[in-house]
Design an enzyme around this catalytic site. Structure first.
Site, PDB file in Angstrom:
ATOM      1  N   ASP A   1     -17.254   6.957  -1.497  1.00 37.13           N
ATOM      2  CA  ASP A   1     -16.005   6.827  -0.731  1.00 37.13           C
ATOM      3  C   ASP A   1     -15.781   8.162  -0.036  1.00 37.13           C
ATOM      4  OD1 ASP A   1     -13.515   5.960   0.175  1.00 37.13           O
ATOM      5  OD2 ASP A   1     -12.555   5.997  -1.798  1.00 37.13           O
TER       6      ASP A   1
ATOM      7  N   HIS B   1      -7.415   0.703  -6.450  1.00 40.46           N
ATOM      8  CA  HIS B   1      -7.591  -0.159  -5.269  1.00 40.46           C
ATOM      9  C   HIS B   1      -8.254  -1.470  -5.722  1.00 40.46           C
ATOM     10  CE1 HIS B   1      -7.793  -1.341  -1.221  1.00 40.46           C
ATOM     11  NE2 HIS B   1      -8.682  -0.508  -0.725  1.00 40.46           N
TER      12      HIS B   1
ATOM     13  N   CYS C   1     -16.222   1.332   0.654  1.00 44.52           N
ATOM     14  CA  CYS C   1     -15.043   0.512   0.980  1.00 44.52           C
ATOM     15  C   CYS C   1     -14.644   0.640   2.444  1.00 44.52           C
ATOM     16  CB  CYS C   1     -13.889   0.865   0.053  1.00 44.52           C
ATOM     17  SG  CYS C   1     -13.286   2.556   0.216  1.00 44.52           S
TER      18      CYS C   1
ATOM     19  N   ARG D   1       0.884  -1.175   0.000  1.00 45.12           N
ATOM     20  CA  ARG D   1       0.000   0.000   0.000  1.00 45.12           C
ATOM     21  C   ARG D   1       0.916   1.217   0.000  1.00 45.12           C
ATOM     22  NH1 ARG D   1      -5.310   1.324   3.542  1.00 45.12           N
ATOM     23  NH2 ARG D   1      -6.066  -0.083   1.920  1.00 45.12           N
TER      24      ARG D   1
ATOM     25  N   GLN E   1     -10.077  -4.080  -3.339  1.00 46.59           N
ATOM     26  CA  GLN E   1     -11.372  -3.651  -2.827  1.00 46.59           C
ATOM     27  C   GLN E   1     -12.471  -3.919  -3.853  1.00 46.59           C
ATOM     28  OE1 GLN E   1     -12.076  -2.186   0.362  1.00 46.59           O
ATOM     29  NE2 GLN E   1     -14.092  -2.837  -0.338  1.00 46.59           N
TER      30      GLN E   1
ATOM     31  N   ARG F   1     -13.269  -8.994   1.720  1.00 46.91           N
ATOM     32  CA  ARG F   1     -11.864  -8.694   1.375  1.00 46.91           C
ATOM     33  C   ARG F   1     -11.009  -9.933   1.668  1.00 46.91           C
ATOM     34  NH1 ARG F   1      -9.739  -3.501   1.372  1.00 46.91           N
ATOM     35  NH2 ARG F   1      -7.817  -4.547   0.805  1.00 46.91           N
TER      36      ARG F   1
HETATM   37  N1  NVA Z   1     -10.002   6.366  -1.421  1.00 47.65           N
HETATM   38  C1  NVA Z   1      -9.618   6.021  -0.070  1.00 47.65           C
HETATM   39  C2  NVA Z   1      -9.831   4.568   0.168  1.00 47.65           C
HETATM   40  C3  NVA Z   1      -9.472   4.094   1.550  1.00 47.65           C
HETATM   41  C4  NVA Z   1      -9.610   2.623   1.713  1.00 47.65           C
HETATM   42  C5  NVA Z   1      -8.163   6.397   0.138  1.00 47.65           C
HETATM   43  O1  NVA Z   1      -7.362   6.218  -0.804  1.00 47.65           O
HETATM   44  O2  NVA Z   1      -7.818   6.879   1.212  1.00 47.65           O
HETATM   45  N1   CP Z   2     -11.120  -0.387   2.480  1.00 47.26           N
HETATM   46  C1   CP Z   2      -9.865  -0.434   2.905  1.00 47.26           C
HETATM   47  O1   CP Z   2      -8.922  -0.641   2.147  1.00 47.26           O
HETATM   48  O2   CP Z   2      -9.722  -0.234   4.251  1.00 47.26           O
HETATM   49  P1   CP Z   2      -8.377   0.012   5.051  1.00 47.26           P
HETATM   50  O3   CP Z   2      -7.867   1.368   4.665  1.00 47.26           O
HETATM   51  O4   CP Z   2      -8.799  -0.050   6.498  1.00 47.26           O
HETATM   52  O5   CP Z   2      -7.384  -1.060   4.704  1.00 47.26           O
END
Ligand code: NVA
Ligand code: CP
Length: 310
Positions: free
Chosen positions: A225, A136, A265, A109, A139, A293
């Protein structure tokens, strides 16, 4: 990695896999989930190690990958920017060369997709995108599986995306093109999806709407989101103002089909991108989405490490 395995496959964005591979993964996820629910031991990844690299915060991604890997008999190494040399400017290429000599699979990540791609290009083992600024895919894999569990095939259906043109939105667009459904997108001006990032063949699988109510009209699934994704916190105030009308509330859900599902998500901000009434209401499947997930990622790791089973 075991000698003799064919070409390494990575999962860096949704379009890395074909429709028939998704069909296979959804079938495997269902089998793996059923075994888990029945307390049946299934440990095909004994002696395999997953390295998880987090340069951004996480709850679901960490727990689902870590628990999933242990359940399949493997083990996990957890690294963050703060507690590894990644935070002290060791080149990502060198990190990839080293880490991938010691583990069997890597989940990352991070911020820029280019960093993930640089890691993958120097990795001896499969690399999975656990979220980047651009995409992502894990997800959306879970979201699609959740849709199928509740409603059957998503082919020909309409998914309404209400909110930021972000990593989730780009990934929905890729999924629509591959799996044959349509995305209705409504974002505030200035926060549109980046079609170059989405990288679609053509514009036939999405429609853009200025008004989020119009995007939701007759949709089979409404999803949104956070207004501010990780890495964009400095824009928080401007975004709160720009996104004020992009809150999925009961009125928006009423514009969708009566049996439309709601997905998010997570983490969610009730009263911002979604009302409490909707996310905690009967059309919401957000907890199934979060749980799934783990099941889909177990299927994904099994596929990347062992290929097709049976
Ligand atoms: N769009 C959000 C998703 C978090 C799981 C982010 O990138 O922070
Ligand atoms: N939806 C998701 O990826 O959650 P986290 O940021 O908690 O991993």
């Amino acid at each position: 990695m075991k000698p003799g395995l064919p070409l390494i496959r990575h999962y860096l964005q949704f379009k890395d896999f074909r429709a028939e591979e998704y069909a296979y993964l959804f079938e495997r996820a269902a089998i793996i989930k059923k075994r888990f629910k029945n307390y049946e031991k299934y440990t095909p990844l004994v002696d395999r190690t997953l390295a998880m690299i987090f340069e951004k915060a996480s709850t679901r991604t960490r727990v689902s990958f870590e628990a999933g890997m242990y359940q399949m008999g493997g083990s996990v190494v957890h690294l963050t920017t703060g507690d590894s040399q990644l935070g002290r400017a060791e080149p990502v290429e060198d990190s990839a060369r080293v880490i991938s000599r010691m583990v069997d699979i890597v989940m990352i990540r991070t911020y820029e997709q280019s960093k993930l791609e640089a890691f993958a290009a120097h990795s001896r083992v499969p690399v999975i995108n656990g979220l980047t600024n651009e995409y992502h895919p894990c997800q959306i894999l879970a979201d699609l599986y959740t849709y199928i569990e509740h409603r059957g095939s998503i082919a020909g259906k309409v998914v309404a995306w209400v909110g930021d043109g972000n990593n989730m939105a780009h990934t929905w667009l890729q999924a629509a093109e591959i799996l044959g459904f349509t995305v209705h997108i409504s974002t505030p001006s200035g926060y549109e999806v980046n079609l170059e990032v989405a990288g679609l063949r053509d514009a036939s699988s999405f429609k853009v709407f200025d008004n989020p109510m119009d995007a939701c009209r007759d949709a089979d699934l409404v999803t949104t989101d956070v207004w501010t994704s990780m890495g964009f916190e400095s824009e928080n105030e401007a975004r709160r103002a720009a996104f004020a009308d992009w809150c999925v509330d009961a009125e928006m859900m009423a514009a969708a089909k009566p049996d439309a599902l709601f997905m998010h998500c997570l983490p969610a901000h009730r009263g911002e991108e979604v009302s409490a009434e909707v996310i905690d209401g009967p059309q919401s499947v957000v907890w199934d989405e979060a749980e799934n997930r783990m099941h889909v990622q177990k299927a994904l790791m099994e596929y990347l490490l062992l290929g097709r089973i049976g």
